[in-house]
Scaffold this motif. Structure first.
Motif, PDB file in Angstrom:
ATOM      1  N   SER A   1       0.818  -1.204   0.000  1.00  0.00           N
ATOM      2  CA  SER A   1       0.000   0.000   0.000  1.00  0.00           C
ATOM      3  C   SER A   1       0.856   1.260   0.000  1.00  0.00           C
ATOM      4  O   SER A   1       0.433   2.308  -0.516  1.00  0.00           O
ATOM      5  CB  SER A   1      -0.940   0.006   1.209  1.00  0.00           C
ATOM      6  N   ALA A   2       2.064   1.161   0.576  1.00  0.00           N
ATOM      7  CA  ALA A   2       2.962   2.316   0.532  1.00  0.00           C
ATOM      8  C   ALA A   2       3.383   2.613  -0.899  1.00  0.00           C
ATOM      9  O   ALA A   2       3.421   3.767  -1.336  1.00  0.00           O
ATOM     10  CB  ALA A   2       4.191   2.061   1.406  1.00  0.00           C
TER      11      ALA A   2
ATOM     12  N   ALA B   1       4.760  -3.380  10.301  1.00  0.00           N
ATOM     13  CA  ALA B   1       4.453  -2.897   8.946  1.00  0.00           C
ATOM     14  C   ALA B   1       3.526  -1.690   8.999  1.00  0.00           C
ATOM     15  O   ALA B   1       3.700  -0.729   8.235  1.00  0.00           O
ATOM     16  CB  ALA B   1       3.831  -4.018   8.118  1.00  0.00           C
ATOM     17  N   PHE B   2       2.543  -1.709   9.883  1.00  0.00           N
ATOM     18  CA  PHE B   2       1.611  -0.575  10.000  1.00  0.00           C
ATOM     19  C   PHE B   2       2.360   0.699  10.379  1.00  0.00           C
ATOM     20  O   PHE B   2       2.158   1.765   9.775  1.00  0.00           O
ATOM     21  CB  PHE B   2       0.532  -0.888  11.035  1.00  0.00           C
TER      22      PHE B   2
ATOM     23  N   TRP C   1       2.420   2.964   6.995  1.00  0.00           N
ATOM     24  CA  TRP C   1       1.278   3.882   7.045  1.00  0.00           C
ATOM     25  C   TRP C   1       1.543   5.097   7.930  1.00  0.00           C
ATOM     26  O   TRP C   1       1.114   6.200   7.623  1.00  0.00           O
ATOM     27  CB  TRP C   1       0.019   3.152   7.511  1.00  0.00           C
ATOM     28  N   VAL C   2       2.244   4.877   9.054  1.00  0.00           N
ATOM     29  CA  VAL C   2       2.509   5.995   9.960  1.00  0.00           C
ATOM     30  C   VAL C   2       3.698   6.824   9.480  1.00  0.00           C
ATOM     31  O   VAL C   2       3.710   8.050   9.632  1.00  0.00           O
ATOM     32  CB  VAL C   2       2.754   5.485  11.396  1.00  0.00           C
TER      33      VAL C   2
ATOM     34  N   PRO D   1       2.940   9.308   4.990  1.00  0.00           N
ATOM     35  CA  PRO D   1       2.896  10.712   5.418  1.00  0.00           C
ATOM     36  C   PRO D   1       4.199  11.470   5.140  1.00  0.00           C
ATOM     37  O   PRO D   1       4.165  12.634   4.734  1.00  0.00           O
ATOM     38  CB  PRO D   1       2.621  10.615   6.929  1.00  0.00           C
ATOM     39  N   VAL D   2       5.342  10.805   5.359  1.00  0.00           N
ATOM     40  CA  VAL D   2       6.622  11.477   5.102  1.00  0.00           C
ATOM     41  C   VAL D   2       6.772  11.763   3.616  1.00  0.00           C
ATOM     42  O   VAL D   2       7.227  12.848   3.214  1.00  0.00           O
ATOM     43  CB  VAL D   2       7.794  10.607   5.616  1.00  0.00           C
ATOM     44  N   GLY D   3       6.388  10.801   2.771  1.00  0.00           N
ATOM     45  CA  GLY D   3       6.449  11.018   1.332  1.00  0.00           C
ATOM     46  C   GLY D   3       5.565  12.176   0.898  1.00  0.00           C
ATOM     47  O   GLY D   3       5.976  13.014   0.078  1.00  0.00           O
TER      48      GLY D   3
END
Length: 467
Positions: free
Chosen positions: A260-261, A397-398, A402-403, A407-409
């Motif tokens: 998903s990333a 992995a979460f 996702w955290v 968000p950083v990208g």
């Protein structure tokens, strides 16, 4: 350095003996992906839309596809443990139930994938890209039950340490995929010219070939035919399917979160225009090329760790795991050097669009940055799978993908205005955190294993007690 090599030389040999056939398989897959994208890119010429359509359709399909594959991967460590303990009957039961369950799962997920089609217009992508992507995407959907049937047999073969048969099957399927692409993308030998959809149709036909070939091998080979001969109606069991699910679902969730990333990043690329999508497809293809070899080494690691675990040999578990880290790091370092050195040359193979080439060249630098972290996290996941310690990888992995990653990208890409390069910078944060946390988990697990071994309490049930 020389002393280190001498200490691990036998471990490298054993890991590579299992990995090399899988590497040949993955090289075939790499070649197929490379040819797919080159063919589609050259078909479009200076027009980036065909390559962008293949990228977007593949990205939307990938996230549930990889989650389905993750469920199937749960069979390998279970078969590996049973194989070393010569529990033939139980292995046959797992295979029988796996064939039924994984194929039905493929049909179910294909249905869900089909329902997603209307949502593709709501993901912020250029309309012409979505229009071209949907026919390609549908072909991938139709292929899902066939690829899941193939993985039922593939993961069983890996569990018993036979990686050669799957290599032959996959290479033959990849060759057929290239042939089908040549026929249907361009309309050669009287076939219809289908463009991007033809690439999807070629993939569908190749994925039909795969289970046909692997089932033929099982019927031909006396040893593996003996497993099929054990099949009985009474062995279809919800408890056996539940056992596959308990191992497969955590692996599936980890792969879903990681995927998903990449999928989320690809969708955000679409917000930056067609050229960014095409460049992301080029960079992603190259990143997948190096990652395929990492996956091969990981598959060998899971096999060796699961066999050592079945024998209750903690020292062998430690040596096999460390050897895997060494091999993965050497490969990732080599790829990083090549990507940086050739970042202005490789994109020319895919397209003649100057803007796409420039963006892809920048992205290749960021791929090189996260190579080592990517290799370490995958090797760690493979070790944990072999130890049947898979629940922990979901929260890791979460947090990582996702955290941190997404968000950083987004922050670097849009808030700081770095664009595609900023989106890719998020991978460095996500993959690095995953690598560190999983290594810490393995170190904790190994300490507990040694305590259990010293006390004589190293029982198979320990992995289900949350130690």
């Amino acid at each position: 350095m020389l002393n280190l090599f001498q200490s691990y030389k036998e471990q490298y040999r054993l890991n590579l003996k299992l990995a090399l056939p899988v590497i040949l398989t993955q090289l075939g897959q790499i070649f197929t992906q490379f040819v797919d994208n080159v063919m589609v890119g050259q078909y479009g010429g200076d027009n980036p839309t065909p390559l962008a359509a293949a990228s977007f359709g593949g990205v939307v399909f990938f996230i549930l596809f990889i989650a389905s594959i993750g469920v199937a991967l749960g069979m390998t460590p279970l078969i590996g443990e049973l194989f070393t303990q010569k529990r033939h009957r139980e292995s046959a039961q797992l295979l029988q139930n796996g064939i039924l369950f994984y194929t039905l799962l493929g049909i179910l997920v294909a249905g869900v994938q089909y329902l997603i089609i209307p949502l593709m217009y709501r993901m912020g992508q250029p309309v012409e890209v979505v229009d071209a992507a949907i026919p390609y995407y549908k072909m991938l959907i139709y292929s899902l039950p066939f690829i899941m049937l193939f993985f039922s047999f593939k993961q069983f073969l890996e569990g018993v340490g036979n990686t050669k048969a799957e290599t032959v099957v996959t290479i033959l399927s990849n060759i057929s995929n290239c042939l089908f692409n040549w026929l249907f993308i361009y309309g050669n030998l009287g076939c219809p010219e289908m463009g991007v959809e033809g690439a999807g149709f070629g993939t569908l036909l190749a994925r039909v070939v795969s289970p046909v070939l692997v089932i033929s091998y099982f019927l031909w080979n006396k040893t593996f035919r003996s497993y099929l001969n054990e099949f009985t109606w009474s062995d279809f069991s919800l408890s056996t399917i539940g056992r596959l699910l308990r191992m497969g679902i955590p692996i599936s969730f980890q792969m879903f979160l990681e995927a998903s990333a990449f999928v989320g990043t690809s969708i955000m690329m679409g917000w930056l225009g067609t050229q960014a999508i095409s460049a992301n497809q080029i960079a992603g293809t190259l990143g997948n090329c190096s990652f395929m070899i990492i996956l091969s080494l990981g598959a060998a690691t899971t096999i060796r760790i699961s066999h050592a675990y079945g024998r209750r040999d903690v020292d062998e578990v430690a040596l096999a795991g460390k050897a895997s880290y060494h091999l993965v790091l050497m490969w990732c370092a080599l790829c990083a050097v090549l990507y940086i050195s050739l970042r202005h040359i490789i994109p020319l193979l895919f397209t003649s669009n100057a803007e796409v080439i420039a963006i892809a060249s920048d992205l290749m630098f960021f791929i090189a940055m996260y190579q080592l972290s990517d290799g370490l996290q995958n090797a760690s996941v493979s070790i944990l799978r072999g130890l049947q310690d898979v629940k922990i990888i979901i929260p890791i992995a979460f947090l990582s993908y996702w955290v941190l990653n997404l968000p950083v990208g987004y922050f670097f890409g849009f808030v700081l205005g770095m664009g595609p390069s900023g989106l890719f910078l998020g991978f460095t944060f996500g993959l690095s955190s995953a690598a560190v946390l999983m290594i810490l988990r393995i170190r904790r697990r190994m300490r507990k294993l040694r305590i259990l071994q010293a006390s004589g309490e190293f029982l198979s049930e320990y992995s289900r007690e949350g130690l």
